[in-house]
Design an enzyme around this catalytic site. Structure first.
Site, PDB file in Angstrom:
ATOM      1  N   GLY A 113       0.777  -1.239   0.000  1.00 20.40           N
ATOM      2  CA  GLY A 113       0.000   0.000   0.000  1.00 20.40           C
ATOM      3  C   GLY A 113       0.809   1.289   0.000  1.00 20.40           C
ATOM      4  N   SER A 114       1.996   1.286  -0.624  1.00 19.33           N
ATOM      5  CA  SER A 114       2.744   2.547  -0.634  1.00 19.33           C
ATOM      6  C   SER A 114       2.058   3.588  -1.535  1.00 19.33           C
ATOM      7  CB  SER A 114       4.208   2.331  -1.043  1.00 19.33           C
ATOM      8  OG  SER A 114       4.313   2.047  -2.412  1.00 19.33           O
ATOM      9  N   ASN A 115       1.394   3.138  -2.581  1.00 20.13           N
ATOM     10  CA  ASN A 115       0.643   4.100  -3.403  1.00 20.13           C
ATOM     11  C   ASN A 115      -0.583   4.622  -2.654  1.00 20.13           C
ATOM     12  OD1 ASN A 115       1.745   4.554  -6.266  1.00 20.13           O
ATOM     13  ND2 ASN A 115       2.010   2.349  -5.967  1.00 20.13           N
ATOM     14  N   MET A 121      -4.468  -6.913  -6.865  1.00 16.73           N
ATOM     15  CA  MET A 121      -3.938  -8.001  -7.687  1.00 16.73           C
ATOM     16  C   MET A 121      -5.015  -8.843  -8.389  1.00 16.73           C
ATOM     17  SD  MET A 121      -0.833  -7.335  -7.317  1.00 16.73           S
ATOM     18  CE  MET A 121       0.027  -8.738  -7.991  1.00 16.73           C
ATOM     19  N   ARG A 122      -6.055  -8.202  -8.825  1.00 14.65           N
ATOM     20  CA  ARG A 122      -7.104  -8.932  -9.561  1.00 14.65           C
ATOM     21  C   ARG A 122      -7.522  -8.131 -10.778  1.00 14.65           C
ATOM     22  NH1 ARG A 122      -9.491 -12.964  -6.340  1.00 14.65           N
ATOM     23  NH2 ARG A 122      -8.624 -12.796  -4.245  1.00 14.65           N
ATOM     24  N   ASN A 179      -5.804   2.992 -12.361  1.00 16.19           N
ATOM     25  CA  ASN A 179      -4.808   2.016 -11.908  1.00 16.19           C
ATOM     26  C   ASN A 179      -3.426   2.593 -12.134  1.00 16.19           C
ATOM     27  OD1 ASN A 179      -3.754  -0.542 -11.039  1.00 16.19           O
ATOM     28  ND2 ASN A 179      -3.355  -1.044 -13.182  1.00 16.19           N
ATOM     29  N   HIS A 239       0.493   1.358 -12.986  1.00 14.10           N
ATOM     30  CA  HIS A 239       1.229   0.186 -13.464  1.00 14.10           C
ATOM     31  C   HIS A 239       2.718   0.529 -13.573  1.00 14.10           C
ATOM     32  CE1 HIS A 239       1.910  -3.577 -15.515  1.00 14.10           C
ATOM     33  NE2 HIS A 239       2.653  -2.918 -16.379  1.00 14.10           N
TER      34      HIS A 239
HETATM   35  C1  GRF Z   1       3.162  -0.888  -7.619  1.00 14.71           C
HETATM   36  O1  GRF Z   1       4.402  -1.105  -8.233  1.00 14.71           O
HETATM   37  C2  GRF Z   1       2.085  -0.637  -8.635  1.00 14.71           C
HETATM   38  O2  GRF Z   1       2.570   0.011  -9.778  1.00 14.71           O
HETATM   39  C3  GRF Z   1       1.625  -2.020  -8.986  1.00 14.71           C
HETATM   40  O3  GRF Z   1       1.682  -2.741  -7.788  1.00 14.71           O
HETATM   41  C4  GRF Z   1       2.641  -2.154  -6.921  1.00 14.71           C
HETATM   42  C5  GRF Z   1       1.924  -1.833  -5.648  1.00 14.71           C
HETATM   43  O4  GRF Z   1       2.785  -1.286  -4.678  1.00 14.71           O
HETATM   44  N1  GRF Z   1       0.310  -2.003  -9.574  1.00 14.71           N
HETATM   45  P1  GRF Z   1       2.163  -0.658  -3.369  1.00 14.71           P
HETATM   46  O5  GRF Z   1       1.311  -1.740  -2.715  1.00 14.71           O
HETATM   47  O6  GRF Z   1       1.362   0.544  -3.760  1.00 14.71           O
HETATM   48  O7  GRF Z   1       3.346  -0.303  -2.513  1.00 14.71           O
END
Ligand code: GRF
Length: 218
Positions: free
Chosen positions: A14-16, A92-93, A109, A111
């Protein structure tokens, strides 16, 4: 004006998700996170939600229901909370029709590659293995394909000769944390229009002719 309410879907660290939280707390984003939905009871994203007093729901597909039922239920939870934008952050789905139809051009999303190159899992590993000299990250709207929806913002990151999957991932991640809040900000300001598979970004909400490309090079 009612602030944009975001629903975040995440499966892991969940860093994003955190970068969106931080952008709201710093005042950069005028929005609130209405709910975190995760399909993984062990996701570290849950700790982040708790710390910032964000409601979280753990929703795991049932053994009896179909995949479509699962996404229908997610759509219901999001609608119930009057969510205006769904942000996938390491979810992841592959999102299915019932959720996409409930939020047309309102699901984003992130990526970790320059789409349409290297869709699917391990975009950074794919880029290293292929030997490209530039990779990066992409924020796009979600359609029914795998990382195929209209592109909103990209950031290009140079690949170094000695890069490993980990070192490249780390540099790309820094840009992910910049472009995701930026894309959400543009959305919240009403500056994004989708025309076919192209995303048009206006200079200001009212300026339909003044288009800009908000992408970055690292
Ligand atoms: C990130 O690299 C994002 O681009 C991809 O999954 C990863 C998730 O990282 N879809 P985080 O859980 O947000 O740290």
């Amino acid at each position: 004006m009612i602030a944009l309410k975001i629903g975040v879907l995440a499966s892991g660290r969940g860093s994003n998700f955190q970068s969106i939280i931080d952008s709201i707390e710093s005042g950069y984003l005028k929005a609130e996170i209405g709910v975190l939905i995760t399909d993984n009871p062990e996701a570290f994203a849950i700790e982040r939600a708790k710390k910032h007093r964000i409601e979280h729901l753990v929703m795991v597909p049932g053994r009896l229901g179909s995949k479509d039922d699962f996404f229908e239920q997610i759509a219901e939870e999001l609608k119930r909370r009057e969510i205006g934008l769904v942000a996938l952050a390491g979810f992841m789905r592959i999102v299915r029709k019932p959720l996409i139809d409930a939020f047309p051009n309102k699901i984003m999303n992130i990526h970790p590659a320059l789409l349409p190159s290297f869709p699917g899992l391990h975009g950074q590993r794919q880029a290293c293995a292929y030997g490209v000299k530039l990779s990066g990250c992409t924020v796009h709207f979600v359609d029914e394909g795998m990382d195929t929806g209209p592109i909103i913002i990209q950031a290009a990151v140079a690949v170094r000769e000695d890069d490993t999957e980990d070192s490249l991932s780390e540099r790309i991640l820094k840009f992910e944390h910049k472009i995701y809040p930026r894309a959400i900000k543009l959305f919240s300001e009403g500056r994004i229009e989708v025309v076919g598979r192209k995303v048009m970004v206006t200079k200001s909400p009212a300026d339909e002719k003044g288009l800009v490309n908000p992408s970055l090079t690292g």
